[in-house]
Design a protein around this motif. Sequence first.
Motif, mmCIF file in Angstrom:
data_model
loop_
_atom_site.group_PDB
_atom_site.id
_atom_site.type_symbol
_atom_site.label_atom_id
_atom_site.label_comp_id
_atom_site.label_asym_id
_atom_site.label_seq_id
_atom_site.Cartn_x
_atom_site.Cartn_y
_atom_site.Cartn_z
ATOM 1 N N ASN A 82 -3.303 21.413 6.058
ATOM 2 C CA ASN A 82 -3.416 22.641 5.274
ATOM 3 C C ASN A 82 -3.882 23.747 6.213
ATOM 4 O OD1 ASN A 82 -4.751 24.689 3.464
ATOM 5 N ND2 ASN A 82 -4.165 23.227 1.878
ATOM 6 N N PRO A 83 -3.318 24.958 6.101
ATOM 7 C CA PRO A 83 -3.715 26.025 7.026
ATOM 8 C C PRO A 83 -5.117 26.575 6.799
ATOM 9 C CG PRO A 83 -2.179 26.874 5.392
ATOM 10 C CD PRO A 83 -2.224 25.384 5.215
ATOM 11 N N MET A 84 -5.733 26.261 5.672
ATOM 12 C CA MET A 84 -7.084 26.758 5.396
ATOM 13 C C MET A 84 -8.132 25.844 6.026
ATOM 14 S SD MET A 84 -6.413 29.513 3.877
ATOM 15 C CE MET A 84 -8.042 30.049 3.342
ATOM 16 N N GLU A 85 -9.071 26.432 6.723
ATOM 17 C CA GLU A 85 -10.086 25.654 7.437
ATOM 18 C C GLU A 85 -11.116 25.081 6.470
ATOM 19 O OE1 GLU A 85 -11.296 28.324 10.606
ATOM 20 O OE2 GLU A 85 -9.171 28.759 10.921
ATOM 21 N N GLY A 86 -11.405 23.803 6.650
ATOM 22 C CA GLY A 86 -12.307 23.111 5.737
ATOM 23 C C GLY A 86 -11.598 22.484 4.552
ATOM 24 N N ARG A 141 -10.235 32.575 6.771
ATOM 25 C CA ARG A 141 -9.390 31.376 6.661
ATOM 26 C C ARG A 141 -10.135 30.188 6.061
ATOM 27 N NH1 ARG A 141 -8.288 33.516 11.832
ATOM 28 N NH2 ARG A 141 -6.138 34.227 12.140
ATOM 29 N N CYS A 142 -11.394 30.369 5.694
ATOM 30 C CA CYS A 142 -12.175 29.265 5.121
ATOM 31 C C CYS A 142 -11.680 28.948 3.715
ATOM 32 C CB CYS A 142 -13.657 29.624 5.087
ATOM 33 S SG CYS A 142 -14.696 28.297 4.401
ATOM 34 N N ILE A 143 -11.596 27.680 3.408
ATOM 35 C CA ILE A 143 -11.096 27.229 2.118
ATOM 36 C C ILE A 143 -11.930 27.766 0.958
ATOM 37 C CG2 ILE A 143 -12.431 25.070 2.135
ATOM 38 C CD1 ILE A 143 -8.781 25.492 0.887
ATOM 39 N N LYS A 187 0.835 -1.203 0.000
ATOM 40 C CA LYS A 187 0.000 0.000 0.000
ATOM 41 C C LYS A 187 0.873 1.258 0.000
ATOM 42 C CE LYS A 187 -3.916 -2.254 0.318
ATOM 43 N NZ LYS A 187 -4.899 -2.239 -0.802
ATOM 44 N N ILE A 188 0.347 2.331 -0.609
ATOM 45 C CA ILE A 188 1.058 3.606 -0.692
ATOM 46 C C ILE A 188 0.234 4.684 -0.001
ATOM 47 C CG2 ILE A 188 1.955 5.395 -2.239
ATOM 48 C CD1 ILE A 188 2.307 3.199 -4.359
ATOM 49 N N MET A 189 0.885 5.445 0.864
ATOM 50 C CA MET A 189 0.247 6.592 1.521
ATOM 51 C C MET A 189 0.904 7.880 1.036
ATOM 52 S SD MET A 189 -0.165 7.471 5.589
ATOM 53 C CE MET A 189 1.579 7.845 5.830
ATOM 54 N N ALA A 190 0.085 8.860 0.647
ATOM 55 C CA ALA A 190 0.581 10.180 0.261
ATOM 56 C C ALA A 190 0.385 11.142 1.421
ATOM 57 C CB ALA A 190 -0.160 10.688 -0.969
ATOM 58 N N THR A 191 1.426 11.901 1.746
ATOM 59 C CA THR A 191 1.319 12.920 2.795
ATOM 60 C C THR A 191 1.522 14.295 2.155
ATOM 61 O OG1 THR A 191 3.676 12.632 3.336
ATOM 62 C CG2 THR A 191 2.085 11.397 4.649
ATOM 63 N N LEU A 192 0.482 15.113 2.190
ATOM 64 C CA LEU A 192 0.516 16.465 1.632
ATOM 65 C C LEU A 192 0.484 17.463 2.784
ATOM 66 C CD1 LEU A 192 -2.008 16.171 -1.360
ATOM 67 C CD2 LEU A 192 0.385 15.454 -1.226
ATOM 68 N N PHE A 193 1.623 18.045 3.102
ATOM 69 C CA PHE A 193 1.727 18.963 4.230
ATOM 70 C C PHE A 193 2.031 20.366 3.710
ATOM 71 C CE2 PHE A 193 1.336 15.240 6.593
ATOM 72 C CZ PHE A 193 1.130 15.554 7.933
ATOM 73 N N GLY A 249 -5.039 18.157 10.162
ATOM 74 C CA GLY A 249 -5.102 19.517 10.693
ATOM 75 C C GLY A 249 -5.487 20.496 9.609
ATOM 76 N N ASP A 250 -6.632 21.169 9.790
ATOM 77 C CA ASP A 250 -7.046 22.189 8.821
ATOM 78 C C ASP A 250 -7.162 23.532 9.534
ATOM 79 O OD1 ASP A 250 -9.322 21.290 10.209
ATOM 80 O OD2 ASP A 250 -10.684 21.754 8.558
ATOM 81 N N GLY A 251 -6.058 24.279 9.490
ATOM 82 C CA GLY A 251 -6.023 25.582 10.142
ATOM 83 C C GLY A 251 -6.254 25.448 11.629
#
Length: 362
Positions: A107-111, A329-331, A44-50, A128-130
């Motif tokens: 991602n720092p944007m909420e939602g 800060r909302c997406i 299995k492959i996991m992608a981490t987008l930070f 974590g979203d914002g």
Amino acid sequence: MIFSNYANLIDLSDYPVEWWEKVIKLGSEIAEDPGAYSKACEGKIMATLFYEPSTRTQMSFQTAMLRLGGTIIGFDNPATSSVAKGENLKDTTKIVSGYADIMVMRNPMEGSAKAAAISADCPIINAGDGRHLHPTQTLTDLLTLYKEKGRLDNLTVGLCGDLLNGRTVHSLCKALSAFKGNSFVMISTPGLRMPVYVKDILNAAGCKFTEVDSIEECISTLDVLYMTRIQRERFDSEEEYLAQKDVYCLDKRKIAMASKDMIVMHPLPRVDEIAMEVDEDPRAGYYKQAKYGMYVRMALIITMLGEKDRRMPLLEGHTYPTVCCTNPRCITNTEHYLPKSFRGTNDTLECEYCDERVLKTF
């Protein structure tokens, strides 16, 4: 209404408490014998987008997948990806989800996690979203309480520091409100009080809470003291941050006032809100807490990859093309293609991405 065909983890409240308990129990079993799960995700492959800096969350997810026998791809700096060229969230997540079996995003944007799940072709985990939600930190906290206190109910929990911007305390309050007998003491300056929507959740669940100004006036009553840092990155100006940053510090004098079996937790990183001298106190549980995070994320990855054909609602409200979320800060305020979906039908609407309350003006 918009659905996802995958078992996403955007908010813990999307799942029943029994599901949380299943993940926590599995995390506890993994902590006792990690090697028994070394091939659970082989192939299995996991992608981490930070999209913003992280140490513990990013590394614990990556280590979790590697310990399960899987592999990882992704980025830890959007400047090194096509995001720097102006690629929108939809295109990034659509493309990367085609390469991976599961995707973790901060991602720092909420939602933002919910927005990503709308178009992704694999399960999404919200890392974590914002200042909104951080559900895997909450699972970490619940496993820590389960292992160190032996229960998740009838706890008096002190929450100290930046309660306004602290997504960890928001998520923890929501989660613990689902267990009977829990009460909360909120320790902050007036400018960093807990958001109204969190208090509404506690009130609806019948949870008692009080707001105080200092650690000293309540520490002797607590089963748990959850410290948080004053988050520089959540302030609009340096002046606002500097006015708040040095208000609270847990030191040897203050912890001496606590009961012998109280536990001190912290999502980390710390700045100066816990003195180094506290590290040697047996009540300091934050290093254990960080390690539990790896085990519970191993459990979460196994659980989510094992849930086939789960159809989950993402947006259940109504779309109002002329209504804009007032949260900067909302997406939805940066990704303008997203449907502007809100819950509620009266004068006050609630954004389905970031939970901001918006006054309907038509």
